[in-house]
Motif scaffolding. Structure first.
Motif, PDB file in Angstrom:
ATOM      1  N   LEU A   9       3.438 -16.489  -4.781  1.00 18.24           N
ATOM      2  CA  LEU A   9       3.344 -15.679  -3.511  1.00 18.24           C
ATOM      3  C   LEU A   9       4.236 -16.357  -2.912  1.00 18.24           C
ATOM      4  O   LEU A   9       4.948 -15.894  -1.721  1.00 18.24           O
ATOM      5  CB  LEU A   9       1.556 -16.196  -2.869  1.00 18.24           C
ATOM      6  CG  LEU A   9       0.710 -15.920  -3.811  1.00 18.24           C
ATOM      7  CD1 LEU A   9      -0.045 -16.273  -3.246  1.00 18.24           C
ATOM      8  CD2 LEU A   9       1.098 -14.351  -3.925  1.00 18.24           C
ATOM      9  N   VAL A  25       3.839  -9.385  -9.215  1.00 18.84           N
ATOM     10  CA  VAL A  25       3.152  -9.983  -8.225  1.00 18.84           C
ATOM     11  C   VAL A  25       1.975  -9.045  -7.062  1.00 18.84           C
ATOM     12  O   VAL A  25       1.339  -8.670  -6.572  1.00 18.84           O
ATOM     13  CB  VAL A  25       3.980 -10.970  -6.754  1.00 18.84           C
ATOM     14  CG1 VAL A  25       3.426 -11.272  -5.613  1.00 18.84           C
ATOM     15  CG2 VAL A  25       3.998 -12.227  -7.880  1.00 18.84           C
ATOM     16  N   LEU A  29      -1.185  -8.532  -5.123  1.00 16.62           N
ATOM     17  CA  LEU A  29      -1.659  -8.389  -3.883  1.00 16.62           C
ATOM     18  C   LEU A  29      -2.556  -6.786  -3.756  1.00 16.62           C
ATOM     19  O   LEU A  29      -3.634  -6.903  -2.768  1.00 16.62           O
ATOM     20  CB  LEU A  29      -0.452  -8.362  -3.239  1.00 16.62           C
ATOM     21  CG  LEU A  29       0.646  -9.536  -3.544  1.00 16.62           C
ATOM     22  CD1 LEU A  29       1.744  -9.966  -2.383  1.00 16.62           C
ATOM     23  CD2 LEU A  29      -0.660 -10.875  -2.710  1.00 16.62           C
ATOM     24  N   GLU A  35      -5.213 -12.636   0.096  1.00 16.79           N
ATOM     25  CA  GLU A  35      -3.812 -12.830  -0.605  1.00 16.79           C
ATOM     26  C   GLU A  35      -2.642 -11.929   0.139  1.00 16.79           C
ATOM     27  O   GLU A  35      -2.078 -12.344   1.206  1.00 16.79           O
ATOM     28  CB  GLU A  35      -3.325 -12.805  -2.057  1.00 16.79           C
ATOM     29  CG  GLU A  35      -4.609 -13.755  -2.494  1.00 16.79           C
ATOM     30  CD  GLU A  35      -5.972 -13.847  -2.688  1.00 16.79           C
ATOM     31  OE1 GLU A  35      -5.953 -13.141  -2.551  1.00 16.79           O
ATOM     32  OE2 GLU A  35      -6.438 -14.893  -3.681  1.00 16.79           O
ATOM     33  N   MET A  39       0.082 -13.578   3.160  1.00 18.50           N
ATOM     34  CA  MET A  39       1.977 -12.472   2.732  1.00 18.50           C
ATOM     35  C   MET A  39       2.198 -12.482   4.164  1.00 18.50           C
ATOM     36  O   MET A  39       3.110 -12.502   4.415  1.00 18.50           O
ATOM     37  CB  MET A  39       1.994 -11.742   1.288  1.00 18.50           C
ATOM     38  CG  MET A  39       1.537 -12.029   0.264  1.00 18.50           C
ATOM     39  SD  MET A  39       2.096 -13.593  -0.526  1.00 18.50           S
ATOM     40  CE  MET A  39       0.867 -14.850  -0.167  1.00 18.50           C
TER      41      MET A  39
END
Lengths: 247, 166
Positions: A9, A25, A29, A35, A39
């Motif tokens: 991350l 990723v 997400l 999460e 970010m």
């Protein structure tokens, strides 16, 4: 796919993930809103920090920082100058170099070269006052230096005035004038008052890394012409400047 | 000595120092100490290796010594005082003043890592070399720094409660 770890991350936000992993990723997400929100917050932190501190990059460099580098070099010069002094003492010819110490002049040439190196790469702000305000430029800097500065015409040698700026030197105000030729090569003329007991000198030459400098003292003012051009070409310009300032 | 090439790096050293220390004068003191030390130790730099990374390492060492010395005792004391932050907006445009306050309140070692990554955009491996700490330490400091920043900005609310306004 490998499970997404916290390290992924961070690397995602910092833009250092390989493409394939980045896509994994992103997929992760898309299904993890908490999460994903994290970010966004981290990315906003990065952006805010750059917004806060990037302007420092555009600030003019404080003279004391350049002096910190110059002071260090100075030790080499002091050594070189003392060896030189011993050499000429043995050879007897020292008389016309004693009144203005060679070391002080070498330091002057060094300051000119540093100022040249700092300002000539500037694309947007090479000068404070441009050639379009030439009259104002010379009036202003003449007043600050307490002398009548003339504007040397270097166009016959292919150099046109870009403009000039006021700098601070160890002895007070310094004027720097910048000229540029058709190829974009720049030379700078650095002018500062010298100590009153300073005697006029002939041209001296100094090589400061890539920058060549011709410098001389004339009626209590020191002049240094710096450029990253061939020594002969720079000497022609220096001769022309000298002749025009001493008609 | 490559005075020229060192000059090229001064703007970035100044940016990092400003972010690290805060006020302009102290930051330039740090840069000046760094340049003087770099000149003294220049023979330790391996020609051809990354000059920028080496200069940041020198700055880190100077900074760490200063943090240890009494000169920064006051700043450290101030960091211990809890500051109540009022969060006004939580859009993508974070309040810059708040970001700066939150940054000042990070422990120095976390601030260094966050700034080298976010502002200097060094890779984690470069940060690890510049600070002479294992990469795992870099990651844990980065993680803690980001969490502390977020918590300070959010007034202590957990991340999941953040809402994007407008």
């Amino acid at each position: 796919m490998n499970p997404v770890a916290e390290r992924d991350l961070h690397a995602y936000v910092d833009g250092v993930l390989p493409q394939a992993r980045r896509l994994e990723v992103e997929a992760y997400l898309a299904e993890h809103p908490a999460e994903s929100e994290q970010m966004r917050v981290w990315a906003a932190q990065n952006a805010a920090l750059r917004t806060l501190y990037d302007p420092v990059l555009k600030e003019p460099l404080p003279e004391r920082l350049l002096a910190a580098l110059a002071a260090r070099r100075w030790q080499h010069y002091a050594l070189a100058a003392s060896l030189f002094a011993i050499g000429i003492a043995v050879g007897w010819i020292a008389r016309d170099t004693v009144s203005t110490p060679a070391s002080a002049l070498a330091s002057f040439a060094r300051q000119a070269a540093v100022a040249h190196a700092v300002y000539t790469p500037e694309v947007r702000h090479p000068v404070e006052v441009g050639a379009d305000e030439e009259k104002h430029l010379f009036t202003w800097l003449s007043k600050r230096l307490g002398t009548d500065l003339k504007s040397p015409r270097l166009s016959p040698l292919g150099f046109e005035l870009v403009g000039g700026r006021l700098l601070s030197g160890p002895q007070g105000p310094v004027a720097q004038f910048m000229y540029q030729d058709a190829k974009g090569q720049r030379v700078t003329l650095y002018v500062a008052a010298q100590k009153r007991d300073g005697r006029d000198t002939a041209f001296r030459f100094s090589q400061e890394d890539r920058v060549s400098v011709f410098y001389w003292v004339d009626r209590n003012y020191g002049y240094a012409l710096s450029g990253e051009i061939r020594r002969e070409a720079l000497l022609r310009v220096a001769n022309s400047v000298y002749k025009q300032l001493n008609p | 000595m490559e005075a020229h090439s060192i000059i090229d790096h001064i703007p970035r050293l100044r940016r990092y120092a400003r972010a690290l220390v805060g006020d302009r004068h102290s930051a330039d003191d740090l840069v000046q100490d760094t340049l003087e030390r770099a000149c003294n130790k220049f023979h330790l730099w391996r020609a051809g290796s990354d000059l920028r990374a080496w200069l940041f390492t020198v700055m880190h060492n100077v900074f760490v010594n200063q943090v240890r010395s009494a000169r920064y005792q006051l700043e450290q004391a101030v960091e211990e005082v809890p500051v109540v932050l009022v969060r006004e907006t939580q859009g993508d445009a974070l309040e810059l003043a708040e970001v700066e306050r939150a940054l000042r309140r990070l422990p120095a070692e976390q601030r260094e890592v966050l700034l080298l990554v976010a502002v200097e955009q060094m890779s984690y491996a470069e940060v690890s070399r510049a600070l002479s700490v294992p990469i795992g330490t870099v990651m844990s400091r980065l993680s803690r720094a980001r969490e502390r920043m977020r918590a300070a900005m959010a007034g202590g609310n957990p991340a999941v409660s953040l809402k994007v306004v407008k």
